[in-house]
Design a protein around this motif. Structure first.
Motif, short mmCIF file in Angstrom:
data_model
loop_
_atom_site.label_atom_id
_atom_site.label_comp_id
_atom_site.label_asym_id
_atom_site.label_seq_id
_atom_site.Cartn_x
_atom_site.Cartn_y
_atom_site.Cartn_z
N MET A 67 32.07 -62.43 16.63
CA MET A 67 33.23 -61.91 17.94
C MET A 67 33.65 -62.85 18.58
O MET A 67 34.45 -62.74 18.63
N GLU A 68 33.32 -64.13 18.47
CA GLU A 68 33.79 -65.83 18.42
C GLU A 68 34.68 -64.99 17.95
O GLU A 68 36.68 -66.11 17.89
N TRP A 69 35.31 -65.02 16.75
CA TRP A 69 36.28 -65.98 15.87
C TRP A 69 37.09 -64.40 16.16
O TRP A 69 38.54 -64.15 16.42
N LEU A 70 36.98 -63.21 15.75
CA LEU A 70 37.34 -62.08 16.13
C LEU A 70 38.20 -62.66 18.38
O LEU A 70 39.91 -61.81 18.74
N TRP A 119 27.23 -57.89 5.77
CA TRP A 119 26.87 -56.66 6.51
C TRP A 119 27.80 -56.88 8.30
O TRP A 119 28.13 -57.69 8.92
N ALA A 120 27.93 -55.93 8.42
CA ALA A 120 28.56 -55.87 10.03
C ALA A 120 28.93 -55.27 10.74
O ALA A 120 28.09 -54.04 11.08
N PRO A 121 28.78 -55.62 12.13
CA PRO A 121 28.50 -55.01 13.49
C PRO A 121 29.47 -53.89 13.24
O PRO A 121 30.02 -54.40 14.63
N GLN A 122 29.93 -52.75 12.85
CA GLN A 122 30.83 -51.74 13.25
C GLN A 122 31.61 -51.24 14.35
O GLN A 122 32.03 -52.01 14.24
N THR A 123 30.60 -50.92 15.22
CA THR A 123 30.91 -50.45 16.22
C THR A 123 31.49 -51.96 17.21
O THR A 123 32.36 -51.77 18.02
N ALA A 124 29.71 -52.28 17.27
CA ALA A 124 30.45 -53.95 18.17
C ALA A 124 32.52 -54.38 17.13
O ALA A 124 33.08 -54.82 18.61
N VAL A 125 32.48 -54.91 16.71
CA VAL A 125 34.23 -54.34 16.13
C VAL A 125 35.34 -53.44 16.45
O VAL A 125 36.17 -54.41 16.68
N ARG A 161 34.84 -51.84 18.38
CA ARG A 161 35.67 -52.18 20.04
C ARG A 161 36.13 -53.28 20.63
O ARG A 161 36.96 -53.14 22.07
N HIS A 162 36.09 -54.13 19.44
CA HIS A 162 37.22 -55.85 20.14
C HIS A 162 38.67 -55.32 20.20
O HIS A 162 39.21 -54.80 19.30
N LEU A 204 34.44 -41.17 13.54
CA LEU A 204 34.08 -40.33 15.45
C LEU A 204 34.06 -41.91 15.74
O LEU A 204 34.90 -41.98 16.99
N GLU A 205 33.86 -43.20 15.37
CA GLU A 205 33.92 -44.14 15.86
C GLU A 205 34.55 -45.12 16.00
O GLU A 205 35.48 -45.49 16.71
N SER A 206 36.08 -44.33 14.87
CA SER A 206 36.82 -44.68 15.09
C SER A 206 37.83 -44.58 15.66
O SER A 206 38.28 -45.13 17.10
N ILE A 207 37.24 -42.86 16.34
CA ILE A 207 38.72 -42.45 17.20
C ILE A 207 38.17 -42.97 19.04
O ILE A 207 38.40 -43.20 19.67
N TRP A 208 36.69 -43.15 18.45
CA TRP A 208 36.29 -43.19 20.01
C TRP A 208 36.74 -44.62 20.65
O TRP A 208 37.30 -44.84 21.80
N PHE A 209 36.42 -45.22 19.42
CA PHE A 209 37.34 -47.10 20.04
C PHE A 209 39.09 -46.77 19.95
O PHE A 209 39.38 -47.33 19.85
#
Length: 458
Positions: A242-245, A327-333, A335-336, A352-357
């Motif tokens: 997340m810091e890199w993002l 492994w990636a925290p997909q929803t957190a990524v 959302r960034h 659905l997650e990609s659409i939501w974000f």
């Protein structure tokens, strides 16, 4: 299923939910607890072990059949009043009769989209009329199929992998036939996303359909608050990512992640790496180790990426613009704010997650119903760019660096025709959130479903 249970009990104080967990004989199972929600509980049923000589195609049906008596015993000992019995889509053949035995009508929870539901209803009807040919032979042809849940004909090269695998198709046909006996079908989608597909399945002769999605790790009553809580949980242990993002410009990063089962062999990993290096796009790549030949199960993590089959010097050359992770925290990524595109296997949850974000997708389906999801996203809804829509994970197909590079460039474009998809996805994202609010389409559909359940005990 858990998110559906949460939505039900939060929407109506009269309801509670019990989720029956059917363990696999492998022992690789998860014990769940309801946490602070006393109206959602989990019951781990006793394991059912099929005989050693059980045909692989009968392995899952045998486990489901053997679990029926445990469910009946559970309900018989429960002091709560049973109002409805909700069956997972893959349990219809085994469990549909159990509803009448328990004295309540059965419903079906369909975690895939309405498009796939309509597709399977059509295949089952064709099969029972003797009009369904050998789909495995059609997948490599230029033939097309007219599917009621699609506005455009479906080229057979985009047939979902799950229906061209002969061991799976009979199970799906049987499940779909029994699904028609349900009192109603609860689908993880929303009206504004799949208007055409929902219209095609909401016809006389089919059970009523209740689109109540998107069912994500969000609470329909407080989506923004719960989204924040989920984000904080996902970030824990992933602070470096997340810091890199945080240090990347807005909408500049393409995120590559292929789901809990997605991984590639050495040659395909090399092609992805070459494509990323050539296009010069900032990237975050979730790279995981494929199971060894003969192994069954999800991919594992690399001890370090020097073990990964990456081109020599790749990590050093891209260190300024890219990051490879496990492994990636997909929803957190997703959302960034730095993430501007998502190269995905097009699993329905990921869609659905990609659409939501509000993140457009680069469609690279792998297995299950994902080819159909990809076709819908790219050709029907205009929410995605193609990487390789006819890719099949187990078919020995290779996606070239040129194809991957071209797809990523189109996906991340901001100022041309392809770049307009980002605006379209943002608009549909707002629709997805509105659907879950009071008076929204999914909230209203959930109310109708609950009323039907309540009527069972009135």
């Amino acid at each position: 299923m858990i998110q559906l249970a949460k939505q039900l009990v939060n929407h109506d104080h009269r309801l509670s939910a019990t989720i029956c967990l059917i363990p696999l004989p492998s022992g690789n199972n998860t014990n769940l607890t309801a946490g602070d929600d006393s109206r959602v509980r989990f019951v781990n049923l006793p394991a059912v072990k099929p005989p050693p000589d059980t045909d692989p195609a009968r392995f899952l049906p045998t486990i489901l059949e053997g679990s029926k008596r445990h469910i009946k015993e559970l309900v018989g000992s429960d002091v709560a009043r049973l109002a409805g019995f909700v069956v997972d889509m893959l349990c219809c053949t085994a469990m549909m009769d159990l509803g009448s035995e328990l004295g309540v009508p059965p419903y079906v929870f369909y975690p895939s989209g309405a498009n796939f539901l309509g597709f399977m209803l059509e295949l089952q009807a064709l099969h029972d009329e003797g009009k369904l040919g050998d789909l495995a032979e059609l997948k490599d042809t230029e033939s097309e199929m007219a599917i009621p849940s699609l506005e455009k004909p479906l080229p057979c090269k985009f047939l979902p992998s799950v229906v061209v695998e002969k061991e799976w198709l009979p199970l799906l046909i049987d499940n779909t036939r029994r699904l028609r006996e349900a009192r109603g079908i609860v689908v993880n989608t929303f009206l504004e996303l799949e208007t055409y597909a929902l219209g095609s399945v909401s016809v006389a002769g089919n059970p009523p359909v209740y689109p109540v999605g998107p069912l994500l790790n969000l609470n329909s009553a407080r989506p923004e608050e719960e989204e924040e809580e989920e984000y904080k949980e996902a970030v824990q242990g992933n602070e470096e990512v997340m810091e890199w993002l945080d240090n990347q410009p807005a909408a500049s990063v393409v995120f590559l992640c292929f789901g809990s089962m997605g991984s590639f062999g050495k040659e395909q990993v090399t092609e992805i790496a070459v494509a990323l290096e050539r296009c010069g796009q900032r990237f975050l790549w979730s790279l995981r180790r494929s199971p060894e030949a003969g192994e069954v199960g999800p991919p594992s993590e690399y001890g370090n990426f020097d073990e990964a089959p990456l081109p020599a010097g790749f990590l050093d050359r891209v260190s300024g613009i890219g990051k490879v992770i496990g492994w990636a925290p997909q929803t957190a990524v997703l959302r960034h704010v730095a993430v501007g595109g998502f190269v995905s296997h097009c699993g329905w949850n990921s869609v659905l997650e990609s659409i939501w974000f509000g993140v457009p997708v680069g469609a690279w389906p792998m297995y299950a119903e994902q080819q159909l999801n990809a076709f819908q996203l790219v050709e029907e809804l205009g929410l995605a760019e193609e990487i390789k829509m006819d890719y099949r994970w187990d078919g020995g197909m290779m996606v070239t660096a040129e194809e991957i590079e071209g797809g990523i460039r189109r996906l991340m474009a901001a100022e041309n025709d392809e770049g307009r998809k980002r605006k379209t996805v943002k608009e549909v994202s707002e629709m997805s959130k509105k659907a879950l609010t009071e008076g929204g389409s999914s909230c209203s559909s959930l109310s109708r479903f609950i009323q039907d359940v309540i009527d069972n005990i009135s």
